[in-house]
Design an enzyme around this catalytic site. Structure first.
Site, PDB file in Angstrom:
ATOM      1  N   HIS A 185      26.016 -50.245  -3.102  1.00  0.00           N
ATOM      2  CA  HIS A 185      24.851 -50.772  -2.405  1.00  0.00           C
ATOM      3  C   HIS A 185      25.271 -51.567  -1.172  1.00  0.00           C
ATOM      4  O   HIS A 185      26.380 -52.056  -1.081  1.00  0.00           O
ATOM      5  CB  HIS A 185      23.964 -51.619  -3.317  1.00  0.00           C
ATOM      6  CG  HIS A 185      24.663 -52.745  -4.014  1.00  0.00           C
ATOM      7  ND1 HIS A 185      25.551 -52.554  -5.061  1.00  0.00           N
ATOM      8  CD2 HIS A 185      24.601 -54.086  -3.833  1.00  0.00           C
ATOM      9  CE1 HIS A 185      25.992 -53.733  -5.481  1.00  0.00           C
ATOM     10  NE2 HIS A 185      25.440 -54.677  -4.749  1.00  0.00           N
ATOM     11  N   HIS A 218      24.084 -54.748   1.229  1.00  0.00           N
ATOM     12  CA  HIS A 218      23.246 -55.940   1.331  1.00  0.00           C
ATOM     13  C   HIS A 218      22.810 -56.137   2.784  1.00  0.00           C
ATOM     14  O   HIS A 218      23.638 -56.046   3.690  1.00  0.00           O
ATOM     15  CB  HIS A 218      24.038 -57.204   0.938  1.00  0.00           C
ATOM     16  CG  HIS A 218      24.444 -57.271  -0.479  1.00  0.00           C
ATOM     17  ND1 HIS A 218      23.724 -57.969  -1.422  1.00  0.00           N
ATOM     18  CD2 HIS A 218      25.512 -56.749  -1.129  1.00  0.00           C
ATOM     19  CE1 HIS A 218      24.333 -57.874  -2.589  1.00  0.00           C
ATOM     20  NE2 HIS A 218      25.420 -57.143  -2.436  1.00  0.00           N
TER      21      HIS A 218
END
Length: 156
Positions: free
Chosen positions: A103, A105
């Site tokens: 992922h 951020h």
């Protein structure tokens, strides 16, 4: 590493197994609000398929995820009233990754928010230029190695 069975929280969210505040989605990616934000407006951009780390994500998908991050970043910054942004990937436990579903951020920042990503690292001592040049030469050699692409394809 791509998982065939996926017991991670992000996979659960992607497949409807929990509450999630989605701010972007397409056939390959999803962006949603982080439930443990650094600051209000902290967004996570994730692939719909499970990949553990940066080294596991196909390059075209990694580029797409960063494109999504770049699309939402100025909106997040403006809506959060932030002075700046961090776009961060923690890849591997040693780098601070705690959910092992790749992922990105997108973190809106204020000068006094207390979150630290300090570079240059205060504990770092500048190495001798010959060491920097040697590492750069090794990277160049790997990038130019015609067998590298073959080894990468075999490893995948």
């Amino acid at each position: 590493m791509r998982a065939s069975t996926c017991p991670c929280i992000f996979c659960e969210l992607i497949h409807g197994g929990g509450e999630v505040s989605i701010c972007y989605e397409d056939s390959r990616a999803l962006a949603f609000m982080d439930i443990q934000p650094v600051n209000a407006g902290h967004v996570l951009v994730v692939p719909r398929e499970h990949y553990e780390s940066l080294l596991d994500v196909p390059p075209d998908l990694a580029r797409h995820l960063f494109d999504v991050a770049l699309r939402v970043a100025p909106i997040v910054r403006r809506l959060a009233g932030a002075d700046g942004l961090n776009v961060i990937v923690n890849s591997g436990a040693a780098a601070g990754q705690d959910v092992f579903h790749y992922h990105v951020h997108v973190i809106p920042r204020r000068a006094d928010d207390g979150f630290q990503v300090t570079l240059p690292f205060p504990g770092s001592t500048p190495p001798d230029r010959t060491l920097l040049d040697a590492m750069a030469a090794r990277i160049i050699a790997e990038l130019r190695d015609p067998a590298r692409a073959t080894r990468a394809a075999v490893a995948a």
